[in-house]
Design a protein around this motif. Structure first.
Motif, PDB file in Angstrom:
ATOM      1  N   LEU A  96      53.373  34.913  51.729  1.00 35.79           N
ATOM      2  CA  LEU A  96      54.188  34.683  50.548  1.00 35.79           C
ATOM      3  C   LEU A  96      53.590  33.504  49.783  1.00 35.79           C
ATOM      4  O   LEU A  96      53.058  32.568  50.382  1.00 35.79           O
ATOM      5  CB  LEU A  96      55.638  34.374  50.940  1.00 35.79           C
ATOM      6  CG  LEU A  96      56.381  35.472  51.721  1.00 35.79           C
ATOM      7  CD1 LEU A  96      57.772  34.984  52.104  1.00 35.79           C
ATOM      8  CD2 LEU A  96      56.486  36.752  50.906  1.00 35.79           C
ATOM      9  N   TYR A  97      53.715  33.551  48.469  1.00 36.52           N
ATOM     10  CA  TYR A  97      53.093  32.541  47.630  1.00 36.52           C
ATOM     11  C   TYR A  97      54.116  31.941  46.680  1.00 36.52           C
ATOM     12  O   TYR A  97      54.890  32.661  46.044  1.00 36.52           O
ATOM     13  CB  TYR A  97      51.944  33.170  46.827  1.00 36.52           C
ATOM     14  CG  TYR A  97      51.292  32.250  45.837  1.00 36.52           C
ATOM     15  CD1 TYR A  97      51.495  32.414  44.469  1.00 36.52           C
ATOM     16  CD2 TYR A  97      50.472  31.214  46.267  1.00 36.52           C
ATOM     17  CE1 TYR A  97      50.892  31.573  43.539  1.00 36.52           C
ATOM     18  CE2 TYR A  97      49.860  30.368  45.342  1.00 36.52           C
ATOM     19  CZ  TYR A  97      50.079  30.554  43.987  1.00 36.52           C
ATOM     20  OH  TYR A  97      49.476  29.712  43.091  1.00 36.52           O
ATOM     21  N   ASP A  98      54.131  30.618  46.607  1.00 39.29           N
ATOM     22  CA  ASP A  98      55.047  29.914  45.732  1.00 39.29           C
ATOM     23  C   ASP A  98      54.265  29.366  44.533  1.00 39.29           C
ATOM     24  O   ASP A  98      53.501  28.416  44.665  1.00 39.29           O
ATOM     25  CB  ASP A  98      55.728  28.772  46.494  1.00 39.29           C
ATOM     26  CG  ASP A  98      56.795  28.082  45.670  1.00 39.29           C
ATOM     27  OD1 ASP A  98      56.852  28.327  44.453  1.00 39.29           O
ATOM     28  OD2 ASP A  98      57.564  27.298  46.243  1.00 39.29           O
ATOM     29  N   LYS A  99      54.408  29.974  43.386  1.00 34.41           N
ATOM     30  CA  LYS A  99      53.647  29.581  42.198  1.00 34.41           C
ATOM     31  C   LYS A  99      54.031  28.197  41.690  1.00 34.41           C
ATOM     32  O   LYS A  99      53.238  27.525  41.014  1.00 34.41           O
ATOM     33  CB  LYS A  99      53.844  30.597  41.079  1.00 34.41           C
ATOM     34  CG  LYS A  99      55.276  30.786  40.632  1.00 34.41           C
ATOM     35  CD  LYS A  99      55.376  31.856  39.555  1.00 34.41           C
ATOM     36  CE  LYS A  99      56.816  32.101  39.133  1.00 34.41           C
ATOM     37  NZ  LYS A  99      57.478  30.907  38.592  1.00 34.41           N
ATOM     38  N   ASP A 100      55.243  27.731  42.019  1.00 35.12           N
ATOM     39  CA  ASP A 100      55.686  26.433  41.518  1.00 35.12           C
ATOM     40  C   ASP A 100      54.972  25.270  42.196  1.00 35.12           C
ATOM     41  O   ASP A 100      54.773  24.221  41.595  1.00 35.12           O
ATOM     42  CB  ASP A 100      57.199  26.276  41.705  1.00 35.12           C
ATOM     43  CG  ASP A 100      57.981  27.240  40.824  1.00 35.12           C
ATOM     44  OD1 ASP A 100      57.473  27.564  39.725  1.00 35.12           O
ATOM     45  OD2 ASP A 100      59.074  27.668  41.227  1.00 35.12           O
ATOM     46  N   THR A 101      54.587  25.463  43.462  1.00 34.39           N
ATOM     47  CA  THR A 101      53.926  24.368  44.174  1.00 34.39           C
ATOM     48  C   THR A 101      52.559  24.762  44.718  1.00 34.39           C
ATOM     49  O   THR A 101      51.921  23.998  45.424  1.00 34.39           O
ATOM     50  CB  THR A 101      54.794  23.877  45.350  1.00 34.39           C
ATOM     51  OG1 THR A 101      55.054  24.987  46.233  1.00 34.39           O
ATOM     52  CG2 THR A 101      56.110  23.320  44.860  1.00 34.39           C
ATOM     53  N   ALA A 102      52.122  25.983  44.402  1.00 34.03           N
ATOM     54  CA  ALA A 102      50.796  26.477  44.812  1.00 34.03           C
ATOM     55  C   ALA A 102      50.611  26.482  46.326  1.00 34.03           C
ATOM     56  O   ALA A 102      49.510  26.289  46.822  1.00 34.03           O
ATOM     57  CB  ALA A 102      49.689  25.646  44.156  1.00 34.03           C
ATOM     58  N   ASN A 103      51.685  26.703  47.052  1.00 41.50           N
ATOM     59  CA  ASN A 103      51.586  26.797  48.516  1.00 41.50           C
ATOM     60  C   ASN A 103      51.510  28.259  48.944  1.00 41.50           C
ATOM     61  O   ASN A 103      52.211  29.116  48.398  1.00 41.50           O
ATOM     62  CB  ASN A 103      52.797  26.141  49.185  1.00 41.50           C
ATOM     63  CG  ASN A 103      52.758  24.627  49.064  1.00 41.50           C
ATOM     64  OD1 ASN A 103      51.712  24.009  49.235  1.00 41.50           O
ATOM     65  ND2 ASN A 103      53.891  24.033  48.731  1.00 41.50           N
TER      66      ASN A 103
END
Length: 227
Positions: A96-103
């Motif tokens: 899974l990818y979190d675009k808000d924190t680039a994790n």
């Protein structure tokens, strides 16, 4: 009376597909089996097209590739002659990818588990009695304690917390909860990286639960990776 087709070493070829050199070892023995070209195969209510079966010594044998394809596994077949082992597919990488924190959050699932929910921020895999629900969301300004309290009040209000432990997973702050519901038992893990919160719900049907089932949880959580 229908014609019977007797075959010998083709049993090995049938099960292994095109695994090169699979029958080169001395452990292989020639056998005779019945080939039924008209047999239909239905698995979990769905008919599998183009599958042929062999009957040998009172058991039916199906092609490994056809069954692995049905379960959504990697269809690669490898026969390790030295180890005398047939390897079907490989580990399933769930991320899974979190675009808000680039994790980038990743777990590895091994075994015959099928996806039932696949979205940008949630992946749910299960087999016939256990599964893992992997979620991700961003909540700026919240500590891990605050996020866990909020999640237990809302998204996971149905769980009964038996034990709650602070720990670290992949170097990140985490909380692990031993939980139960009316139908399942398992582990609920909350992991924080910056403003991203990954949640991993490992569940087992409580009517079939055994302590050894937690070994699957151990494998999954040990594979957890943040990039």
């Amino acid at each position: 009376m229908k014609k019977k087709y007797w075959v010998g070493i083709i049993v090995a070829m049938f099960l292994l597909g095109n695994a090169t050199g699979a029958w080169a070892g001395s452990a292989w023995k020639e056998v005779k089996a019945l080939f039924n070209p008209s047999l239909k195969v239905e698995l979990n209510g769905q008919e599998i097209d183009g599958v042929k079966a062999l009957q040998y010594n009172g058991s039916l044998y199906l092609p490994a590739k056809s069954v692995s394809d049905y379960f959504g596994l990697n269809s690669k077949l490898v026969f390790d002659n030295k180890a005398n082992k047939l390897i079907i597919g490989g580990p399933m990488y769930v991320h899974l990818y979190d675009k808000d924190t680039a994790n980038f959050f990743q777990i590895v699932i091994n075994g015959n588990w099928r996806p039932s929910v696949m979205t940008d921020n949630r992946n749910l895999y299960s087999n016939y009695y256990m599964g893992v629900d992997f979620r991700l969301e961003s909540e700026k300004g919240l500590s891990l304690d605050e996020y866990v309290k909020q999640a237990l009040k809302n998204a996971f209000e149905y769980v009964k917390v038996n034990k709650q432990t602070n720990t670290k997973v992949a170097g990140a702050e985490a909380q692990v909860i031993d939980y139960e519901t009316s139908d399942t038992v398992g582990k609920l893990v909350f992991i924080q990286k910056d403003s991203s919160f990954a949640t991993l719900l490992f569940f087992v049907d409580r009517t079939r639960y055994q302590d050894k089932d937690l070994k699957e949880y151990d494998k999954i959580i040990s594979s957890f990776n943040i990039k």
